[in-house]
Design a protein around this motif. Structure first.
Motif, PDB file in Angstrom:
ATOM      1  N   ASP A  96     -32.995  33.403  56.631  1.00  0.00           N
ATOM      2  CA  ASP A  96     -32.458  34.451  55.762  1.00  0.00           C
ATOM      3  C   ASP A  96     -33.149  34.436  54.398  1.00  0.00           C
TER       4      ASP A  96
ATOM      5  N   ARG B  74     -30.098  28.304  56.931  1.00  0.00           N
ATOM      6  CA  ARG B  74     -30.209  29.449  56.027  1.00  0.00           C
ATOM      7  C   ARG B  74     -31.658  29.860  55.756  1.00  0.00           C
TER       8      ARG B  74
ATOM      9  N   SER C 284     -28.236  32.358  48.324  1.00  0.00           N
ATOM     10  CA  SER C 284     -28.027  32.037  49.744  1.00  0.00           C
ATOM     11  C   SER C 284     -26.973  30.956  49.954  1.00  0.00           C
TER      12      SER C 284
END
Length: 239
Positions: free
Chosen positions: A128, A125, A161
Motif C-alpha cells: 500500500d 503494509r 499508513s
C-alpha cells in the motif's frame, strides 16, 4: 482526553543573546538576554475524535503548538498532559529522519520500526505504501536521487499508513503535484472518518471549514478565539 494544556508558554532565546547569558555580561556590562515567546499562557483541552483546525498569521505560534503536542519540544512553563498510549503521527516536516544514502524501501523499513510498526505489520503494509507513493523504480534507489516531490510522496505515504490515533498536520496538504495533493486530501479524510483525532494547521480555510468540528485562532502566541469554525474564521478576517 487526548491533550490538556494548562497555562503553557514556549520561549525561545534569540540569536542576539550570544554572550548575554554569563554573570559577567549581566552584572558588569548590563546586558539582558532577549527572548521570543512563541506561545503565551495557553490553556486548551482536546478530546478524542475531535478535528481541530488551527489558524493564524505567520508567526502566530501554530507550528510551535504542533511541535509541543507531538512531544518534539517541551513547554518553558506550564504543563501539558498527553494520553500516553495514543499512537501519534506528526506530519510536520515530511521525511525528517530519512537517510539520503538508503533506498526508499530501506528508509521505510527503518522509519516504520521507529514509528512503532513491527516487521510483520510493516511488510503487510508495504504494498500500500508503494502504491500510494507511486514513484516507480525510484523506490529502490537512494533517496538522495529523489526530487522534492518524490521525497514528499514517499514520506506522506509512510506516515499515513500506520492508522494513527492522533494526526498532527502542518501545511502538508499541498505536497507534490495537484493529482497527488488530491490523493493526500482523500487519505486524510479517510483517517478522519475512521475517528482519528486530528489537529490541522492550514491556511486553506475552505478545507478546514469543511472538515473541522472546531477551530482555534492564534495571534502572537495567544489563543484569541476557540469554537465554531465559521465564527472563528470570521474573527480571523478582522485581525
Amino acid at each position: 482526553m487526548r491533550y490538556t494544556l494548562d497555562n503553557v508558554s514556549v520561549r525561545y532565546s534569540l540569536v542576539r543573546n550570544k554572550g548575554c547569558g554569563t554573570l559577567l555580561s549581566r552584572v558588569f556590562l548590563g546586558r539582558k538576554p532577549a527572548y521570543h515567546e512563541a506561545l503565551k499562557s495557553l490553556s486548551l483541552e482536546i478530546d478524542d475524535h475531535e478535528i481541530v483546525g488551527v489558524i493564524g498569521r505567520n508567526g502566530a505560534g501554530k507550528s510551535t503548538l504542533l511541535r509541543l503536542l507531538s512531544g518534539i519540544i517541551n513547554p518553558t512553563s506550564g504543563t501539558i498532559r498527553r494520553q500516553k498510549d495514543a499512537k501519534v503521527v506528526p506530519l510536520l516536516s515530511l521525511g525528517i529522519g530519512f537517510h539520503p544514502e538508503l533506498t526508499g524501501l530501506e528508509n521505510c523499513r527503518l522509519s516504520g520500526l521507529l514509528m512503532g510498526l513491527g516487521k510483520a505489520e510493516l511488510a503487510r503494509r508495504m504494498d500500500d505504501i508503494i502504491e500510494f507513493a507511486d514513484i516507480g523504480r525510484f523506490f529502490h534507489e537512494p533517496v538522495k536521487t529523489y526530487s522534492s516531490g518524490m521525497y514528499a510522496r514517499l514520506a506522506f505515504s509512510l506516515a499515513t499508513s500506520v492508522d494513527p490515533d492522533v494526526l498532527l498536520i502542518d501545511e502538508v496538504l499541498g505536497v507534490g503535484d495537484a493529482a497527488f495533493a488530491q490523493k493526500c486530501t482523500g487519505r486524510i479524510n479517510k483517517l478522519l472518518k475512521q475517528g482519528t483525532t486530528a489537529i490541522i494547521v492550514s491556511h486553506d480555510l475552505h478545507f478546514l471549514m469543511g472538515n473541522c468540528s472546531r477551530m482555534i485562532l492564534l495571534d502572537k502566541g495567544q489563543c484569541v478565539a476557540d469554537g465554531d469554525p465559521a465564527d472563528v474564521a470570521g474573527q480571523y478576517a478582522k485581525i
